[in-house]
Design a protein around this motif. Structure first.
Motif, PDB file in Angstrom:
ATOM      1  N   TRP A  77       0.931  -1.053   0.117  1.00 43.90           N
ATOM      2  CA  TRP A  77       0.132  -0.033   0.031  1.00 43.90           C
ATOM      3  C   TRP A  77       0.939   1.383   0.082  1.00 43.90           C
ATOM      4  CZ3 TRP A  77      -4.809   0.859  -1.357  1.00 43.90           C
ATOM      5  CH2 TRP A  77      -5.621  -0.371  -1.194  1.00 43.90           C
ATOM      6  N   LEU A  78       2.146   1.186   0.749  1.00 41.86           N
ATOM      7  CA  LEU A  78       3.077   2.383   0.808  1.00 41.86           C
ATOM      8  C   LEU A  78       3.458   2.549  -0.746  1.00 41.86           C
ATOM      9  CD1 LEU A  78       4.607   4.567   2.286  1.00 41.86           C
ATOM     10  CD2 LEU A  78       6.254   2.433   2.452  1.00 41.86           C
ATOM     11  N   VAL A  79       3.887   1.653  -1.481  1.00 46.42           N
ATOM     12  CA  VAL A  79       4.450   1.870  -2.716  1.00 46.42           C
ATOM     13  C   VAL A  79       3.194   2.109  -3.712  1.00 46.42           C
ATOM     14  CG1 VAL A  79       5.123   0.325  -4.805  1.00 46.42           C
ATOM     15  CG2 VAL A  79       6.140  -0.141  -2.393  1.00 46.42           C
ATOM     16  N   ALA A  80       2.098   1.454  -3.549  1.00 44.48           N
ATOM     17  CA  ALA A  80       0.924   2.167  -4.332  1.00 44.48           C
ATOM     18  C   ALA A  80       0.411   3.510  -4.082  1.00 44.48           C
ATOM     19  CB  ALA A  80      -0.543   1.152  -4.028  1.00 44.48           C
ATOM     20  N   GLY A  81       0.630   3.968  -2.841  1.00 45.14           N
ATOM     21  CA  GLY A  81       0.299   5.448  -2.672  1.00 45.14           C
ATOM     22  C   GLY A  81       1.454   6.294  -3.322  1.00 45.14           C
ATOM     23  N   GLY A  82       2.655   5.929  -3.105  1.00 50.76           N
ATOM     24  CA  GLY A  82       3.563   6.627  -4.100  1.00 50.76           C
ATOM     25  C   GLY A  82       3.424   6.571  -5.449  1.00 50.76           C
ATOM     26  N   LEU A  83       2.953   5.524  -5.856  1.00 47.56           N
ATOM     27  CA  LEU A  83       2.737   5.451  -7.523  1.00 47.56           C
ATOM     28  C   LEU A  83       1.568   6.293  -7.748  1.00 47.56           C
ATOM     29  CD1 LEU A  83       3.033   1.725  -8.042  1.00 47.56           C
ATOM     30  CD2 LEU A  83       4.440   3.314  -9.191  1.00 47.56           C
ATOM     31  N   VAL A  84       0.751   6.568  -6.923  1.00 41.14           N
ATOM     32  CA  VAL A  84      -0.637   7.529  -7.337  1.00 41.14           C
ATOM     33  C   VAL A  84      -0.114   8.829  -7.033  1.00 41.14           C
ATOM     34  CG1 VAL A  84      -2.781   7.928  -6.414  1.00 41.14           C
ATOM     35  CG2 VAL A  84      -2.219   5.839  -6.960  1.00 41.14           C
ATOM     36  N   ILE A  85       0.886   9.241  -6.225  1.00 41.10           N
ATOM     37  CA  ILE A  85       1.272  10.590  -5.954  1.00 41.10           C
ATOM     38  C   ILE A  85       1.943  10.897  -7.129  1.00 41.10           C
ATOM     39  CG2 ILE A  85       2.667  11.935  -4.655  1.00 41.10           C
ATOM     40  CD1 ILE A  85       2.069  10.298  -2.291  1.00 41.10           C
ATOM     41  N   ALA A  86       3.103  10.049  -7.560  1.00 42.56           N
ATOM     42  CA  ALA A  86       3.893  10.521  -8.520  1.00 42.56           C
ATOM     43  C   ALA A  86       3.050  10.637  -9.944  1.00 42.56           C
ATOM     44  CB  ALA A  86       4.895   9.243  -8.874  1.00 42.56           C
TER      45      ALA A  86
END
Length: 190
Positions: A77-86
């Motif tokens: 979920w941390l990685v997914a959130g970062g992908l969405v932000i980017a």
């Protein structure tokens, strides 16, 4: 003053932004904030679990057994959130050579092509991850007893959000907005 005479930074100072584009930008900003919230919660929870586990190990001689498994749920979920932000900020990895060489309508056509390619790729990842999501319903973390679907569902969130952002990018481009005008030299973190 007639409508459209107010300078708008979103339109390059060419007048007011249309309500449609304001709504599209708002949807992208909402996705950006959802990613920020997810990243913040995941980082805080992972750090707190690790900290409490370390303190308990040194103070009591034994820690909390689930502290190692919680990362199996929160890290995706941390990685997914970062992908969405980017993706929402246009800060994902990009080669802008061709985009920098083009201008006007040619650049807008390239933007549509790029956003369409992103949309196709993210939609295909969503489609191909369906069997993985189905299988993860039957996998359980041994200590927590939580189904693995809770971690793997981050795939649906991140690639679904990136698909939506790409679609909204196409709409912004069709409305005449240059979504590739990022001023990378001013915003690069390298």
């Amino acid at each position: 003053m007639p409508a459209g005479d107010h300078m708008s930074p979103e339109t390059g100072g060419k007048g007011q932004s249309s309500p449609f584009l304001t709504l599209v930008r708002g949807a992208i900003a909402l996705l950006d904030w959802s990613g920020r919230l997810i990243v913040g919660v995941c980082l805080t929870a992972m750090f707190a679990a690790l900290l409490v586990n370390v303190i308990l190990r040194y103070a009591a001689g034994s820690g909390i057994s689930w502290a190692y498994e919680i990362h199996a749920i929160l890290l995706p979920w941390l990685v997914a959130g970062g992908l969405v932000i980017a993706s929402a900020k246009g800060r994902n990895i990009a080669v802008s050579l061709l985009s920098d060489m083009l201008s006007g309508r040619a650049r807008l056509v390239l933007n549509i092509f790029i956003q369409a390619a992103i949309l196709i790729i993210t939609a295909s990842v969503l489609w191909s991850s369906h069997p993985i999501l189905k299988a993860s319903q039957f996998q359980t973390l041994s200590t927590l007893g939580i189904k693995q679907i809770w971690g793997y569902s981050s795939i649906a969130y991140s690639f679904g959000a990136m698909s939506l952002i790409a679609f909204l990018g196409i709409l912004r481009t069709l409305a005449g907005e240059d979504v590739a005008d990022l001023a990378l030299e001013d915003t690069s973190l390298s």
